[in-house]
Enzyme design. Sequence first.
Site, PDB file in Angstrom:
ATOM      1  CB  SER A 125       8.106  20.053  99.291  1.00  0.00           C
ATOM      2  OG  SER A 125       7.375  19.796  98.103  1.00  0.00           O
ATOM      3  CB  SER A 148       4.282  19.310  98.243  1.00  0.00           C
ATOM      4  OG  SER A 148       4.958  18.284  98.901  1.00  0.00           O
ATOM      5  CE  LYS A 181       8.011  22.031  95.167  1.00  0.00           C
ATOM      6  NZ  LYS A 181       7.049  21.032  95.641  1.00  0.00           N
TER       7      LYS A 181
END
Lengths: 88, 471
Positions: free
Chosen positions: B143, B167, B68
């Site tokens: 997210s 997330s 990420k």
Amino acid sequence: MKFDADEISNMSLITLNRSEKKEIVKRLNALKSYLDAINSVETPSSPIILAPEGINERADEPIAFDSDKILASFHTIKNRYIKAPRTL
Amino acid sequence: MSSGIISKGARQLVDELQGGSLEASKVFETYRKRINELTKLNAFITSLEYKPNARKEGSLYGLPLAIKDNISTEGIRTTCASLMLKDYMPPYDATAVAKLKAAGVSILGKTNMDEFGMGSSGENSAFGPTRNPWDIERVPGGSSSGSAVAVSARLSPAALGTDTGGSIRAPASFTGTVGFKPSYGYVSRYGLIAYANSLEQIGVIARTVDDAALIFGVIRGKDRFDSTSTDAKPVSSNTGRLFSGGHFKGALLPQLSDLVSKDVREAFDSSVAKLDSEGIEFAEERVEELELALKSYYVVACCEATTNLARYDGVRYGPVADPSRDWKSAISESRTMFGKEVKARIMLGSYMLSSGYYEEYYLKALYIRRNLKLRLLKLSESYDFIYTPTMPVLPWKIGEMIDDPLQVYLSDALTVIANLTGAPAISIPIALKKGLPVGGQLQGRYGLDDRLLELAATISGLLKFRGEPSI
């Protein structure tokens, strides 16, 4: 301080353009009215930021912050180049 | 169904790489080719060329992974999906990344996300929305949107994500993957670009629980660079229930069912019935403290965001504004690089931390959080896990919620609980509804991550979800 978008944006050093302002104010108002219910919670007079007993306790001692060692290691870091930020 | 290298999970790839029947470069190039073919999903912000990892003795040698884009990678652009950091090149690796590299992992690229981790849909990225491979008109959840899409669409065998309020688990639920958030402190946050320190945790998105456990086993542990990290066993683990003879007991939280849509409730109820028939015992519990959990989460998250993002001022980080201007307007100008959601949360956090409101919002949120933590700790003495749906709704269409932001915030209601308490939680796919995946969430007791993973593997095996997007 009242809940006013201009005042809050000024305080938080956030500039909003006209189109942003419309959408952000909508989000702010939605969240603020949702969160307001928290105001009615009664809190005790004793401190409320104490960690609950028996949870997240550490058995070890934190490592001492050794600034001399950190400074000494600076020149040994490889590829220290960081791309410079752009100027607006 | 996919075939060849991309059909293999992380564990199988590692076994074959170590056995010599696969070459690391071939595995990497196969995934790289697929990433380039499926750019329409917008899963990656930066994709990388193959760079051999010299750690041939590493336990994960040759395994390619996606990371990420809020986790620092030395010499690899790390943007947090924000214009504020679009050119930022970290000078060091996050501890989790360093551990993966030391184990022989090659990084495929940095994945798209909601800006600074603020969002539940994957729509709030300066690099454009990530798309769900099950239906590219729909959101993949956020997210960690790009990490989940990369795993779901077979662009990576597994990925690192971060979880502040769900997330990792939310996008795992929306994409039919497994998303594991470890106990707070079990993975070092050193090198994770901070949004809300007391809530967030690095974790894993993978195709199976076993694959998630494999990666977690490498990245976990105490780190001298993160004073909140730990590998200590929980103090009172002996008071938690011990699994015996495969007999598990799960708590259901019926008061949350009002939030859950009909489709998700049907899928969830079917999974409970199936597990019940397999001998897992369930009982309903009413937890009053949950009523204000989501509100507490948003207050804490916005307040911590305000503090953490103060460093983006054009001096320490962010574009430098005209130095001839006064400091206030120079900082404000630099901060125009933030997206709308980030601006909204910083503003709300500033308001709630200001004089007179700190006690009304922030302190009360901490009080609610403490009570919730104590109540769920007590509950864990009678149960092995808490079982809920992961997301209350099916993935919505991109842009559909733009006029109703509160609905997006409410979609975090079932996942924020584990962030407030620090407990481990995992989302596993349980069913398909209208051709879209539904996830079930298991939340364990703080520190008993291995037990939760064992349990999730067992439940996953019983539910037998098999499915992948046809993209």
